[in-house]
Write an enzyme that holds these catalytic residues in place. Structure first.
Site, PDB file in Angstrom:
ATOM      1  CB  ALA A 178      -0.931   0.026   1.230  1.00 39.66           C
ATOM      2  CG  ASP A 179       3.036   4.819  -1.453  1.00 38.23           C
ATOM      3  OD1 ASP A 179       4.011   4.721  -0.629  1.00 38.23           O
ATOM      4  OD2 ASP A 179       2.637   6.014  -2.037  1.00 38.23           O
ATOM      5  CB  THR A 180      -1.231   6.990   1.974  1.00 41.03           C
ATOM      6  OG1 THR A 180      -1.817   5.535   2.235  1.00 41.03           O
ATOM      7  CG2 THR A 180      -1.979   8.171   2.232  1.00 41.03           C
TER       8      THR A 180
END
Length: 196
Positions: free
Chosen positions: A72-74
């Site tokens: 995941a990446d935000t």
């Protein structure tokens, strides 16, 4: 339920998986995020989420069966400018001065590797967050709490920053860093059931 490898050190992502009853182990991906360039800032989370999964898969011993890897990446994006994790308190202040009294997008991408069929699926969620006007004293007080450490945009929605957020269009879990609906939908599509 099968164990999922989480390619992230984020305590918030771990908390969400625990709350859903999903068994997991953390394996940190060796990814230099600054090495990735994209034309459109909003595409970067998907590129990085996939890169994290691939880095963890490559780091596994050759004969090991890899069932599931979740990356995941935000990112916080306003216009085409990315507000990543501030490097120091001064940069956190700079970010919050830019974000206060304005609306920005928080984009979180998920990448799920299915070891059974050797495929990767991706989902992206976006939430609009509006900060109320903030005084210099409020910004400095918030930064002094240390809540900004390691947070995209220099704030955590589940922490003290919620005092200053006047509007959210989308989901909190996207801003926290693991959009629950998209995660559930992706797992379901791949045949991974969290329903006992």
């Amino acid at each position: 339920m099968e164990n999922i490898i989480l390619a992230s050190s984020s305590p918030r992502r771990q908390e969400i998986l625990k709350s859903l009853g999903i068994p997991f182990q953390v394996v940190l991906p060796n990814v230099d995020e600054s090495a990735y360039m994209v034309k459109n800032a909003s595409d970067l989370p998907e590129v990085l989420a996939k890169a994290k999964v691939q880095a963890v898969a490559k780091a596994m011993p050759p004969k090991q069966v890899i069932p599931w890897i979740l990356g995941a990446d935000t990112l916080v994006v306003m216009g085409n400018k990315i507000y990543g994790k501030p490097k120091d308190p001064d940069e956190a202040i700079e970010f919050l001065q830019a974000l206060q009294d304005r609306t920005h997008h928080v984009i979180t991408a998920l990448a799920l590797y299915n070891g059974r069929n050797h495929t990767m699926s991706v989902r992206t969620a976006s939430t609009k967050v509006t900060f109320a006007p903030m005084t210099k004293e409020e910004i400095e007080w918030y930064v002094d709490t240390g809540d900004w450490h390691g947070a995209a945009g220099g704030y955590r929605i589940q922490g003290m920053a919620s005092c200053f957020i006047s509007k959210i269009e989308g989901t909190n879990s996207c801003v926290v860093g693991l959009p629950i609906f998209e995660l559930y939908d992706m797992l379901k599509e791949q045949g991974y059931s969290i329903i006992a």
